[in-house]
Design a protein around this motif. Structure first.
Motif, short mmCIF file in Angstrom:
data_model
loop_
_atom_site.label_atom_id
_atom_site.label_comp_id
_atom_site.label_asym_id
_atom_site.label_seq_id
_atom_site.Cartn_x
_atom_site.Cartn_y
_atom_site.Cartn_z
N PHE A 290 0.84 -1.20 0.00
CA PHE A 290 0.00 0.00 0.00
C PHE A 290 0.88 1.24 0.00
CE2 PHE A 290 -4.24 1.74 1.46
CZ PHE A 290 -3.86 3.06 1.62
N ASN A 291 1.85 1.28 0.90
CA ASN A 291 2.71 2.45 1.02
C ASN A 291 3.58 2.64 -0.22
OD1 ASN A 291 4.65 4.38 1.82
ND2 ASN A 291 4.45 3.79 3.94
N GLN B 296 4.59 5.74 -5.34
CA GLN B 296 4.77 5.79 -6.78
C GLN B 296 3.70 6.64 -7.46
OE1 GLN B 296 5.54 1.84 -8.41
NE2 GLN B 296 7.11 1.48 -6.85
N MET B 297 2.43 6.49 -7.06
CA MET B 297 1.40 7.30 -7.72
C MET B 297 1.47 8.76 -7.26
SD MET B 297 -2.32 5.87 -6.48
CE MET B 297 -2.71 5.59 -4.78
N PHE C 131 -0.04 8.93 8.23
CA PHE C 131 -0.44 7.86 7.30
C PHE C 131 -1.50 6.99 7.97
CE2 PHE C 131 -0.07 3.67 5.49
CZ PHE C 131 0.19 3.88 4.14
N HIS C 132 -2.65 6.86 7.34
CA HIS C 132 -3.72 5.99 7.84
C HIS C 132 -4.21 5.12 6.70
CE1 HIS C 132 -4.12 8.29 11.58
NE2 HIS C 132 -3.91 9.34 10.83
N SER C 133 -4.37 3.83 6.96
CA SER C 133 -4.91 2.94 5.94
C SER C 133 -5.94 2.02 6.57
CB SER C 133 -3.81 2.12 5.28
OG SER C 133 -3.13 1.32 6.23
N SER C 134 -6.92 1.62 5.76
CA SER C 134 -7.98 0.75 6.21
C SER C 134 -8.25 -0.28 5.11
CB SER C 134 -9.24 1.58 6.48
OG SER C 134 -10.33 0.74 6.78
N CYS D 178 -6.40 8.24 -0.81
CA CYS D 178 -6.08 7.25 -1.82
C CYS D 178 -6.92 6.01 -1.58
CB CYS D 178 -4.58 6.91 -1.79
SG CYS D 178 -4.02 6.14 -0.27
N ARG D 179 -7.02 5.22 -2.63
CA ARG D 179 -7.75 3.96 -2.53
C ARG D 179 -7.23 3.01 -3.58
NH1 ARG D 179 -12.90 4.01 -5.87
NH2 ARG D 179 -12.51 5.59 -7.44
N TYR D 180 -7.44 1.72 -3.33
CA TYR D 180 -7.06 0.66 -4.25
C TYR D 180 -8.22 -0.32 -4.35
CZ TYR D 180 -2.39 2.34 -2.99
OH TYR D 180 -1.29 3.11 -2.73
N TRP D 181 -8.34 -0.97 -5.49
CA TRP D 181 -9.36 -1.99 -5.66
C TRP D 181 -8.95 -2.97 -6.74
CZ3 TRP D 181 -9.58 2.93 -7.50
CH2 TRP D 181 -9.87 3.12 -8.86
#
Length: 195
Positions: free
Chosen positions: A75-76, A81-82, A120-123, A161-164
């Protein structure tokens, strides 16, 4: 966090399509096996800030046996990169203050040493596959602070940000950046500094 709806595979928003030469230059700082960002379409939100919609591929983790799923380390790395690409494209096209008045040379000098993640926070809502997936970064705020004695000028940028993946896996996050040592503001360039 409010995000745009997920786009079907192969669908890209209007904007600047992947700049292959720029992407290669942005990723040159990564080992070839860790160059996960494959495409990035950049556009500008209604707030005048940059957004990039991306595709990624991670053939295998570089630090552990293949877990079969996207994890916090990846994720990080994908975020970095993006983010690097979105800022580089913003500089190149003059898209987003306070980066719009930078030169490309000023960006390349600062890409690694001056971009710092300070929060930095991710879920992870549903596990996703890392071999092929999509991502999006949206700058929600970007401001230059003048500093003043004894502080030096900085740029503070908030991002979401998000990923799927194509099977419903998804995760999201919020990241705050501080860019130290920004170039001196050019006369007439952008809005004034915030004290």
């Amino acid at each position: 966090m409010t995000t745009a709806p997920l786009l079907p595979s192969g669908t890209a928003p209007a904007g600047f399509p992947t700049d292959d030469e720029l992407l290669a230059r942005v990723l040159r700082v990564y080992r070839p096996s860790c160059q996960y960002l494959k495409t990035a379409t950049v556009d500008v939100t209604d707030d005048g800030l940059t957004r990039a919609r991306c595709t990624f591929a991670i053939p295998a983790p570089f630090y552990i046996d293949d877990t079969g799923h996207f994890n916090a380390v990846e994720f990080n790395l994908c975020y970095n990169q993006m983010m690097y690409y979105a800022v580089a494209k913003s500089v190149k096209e003059g898209l987003m203050p306070p980066f719009a008045d930078w030169s490309m040379e000023e960006y390349w000098q600062r890409q690694l040493p001056d971009f710092l993640i300070v929060d930095f926070h991710s879920s992870f809502a549903k596990g996703m596959k890392a071999h092929h997936f999509h991502g999006e970064i949206t700058f929600t705020r970007a401001r230059r602070y003048s500093g003043g004695r004894p502080r030096q000028p900085v740029i503070v940028a908030n991002t979401s940000c998000r990923y799927w993946d194509d099977d419903g896996g998804h995760c999201e996050g919020e990241v705050r950046l501080v860019i130290t040592n920004p170039p001196q503001r050019r006369p007439g360039g952008g809005a004034g500094d915030v004290a």
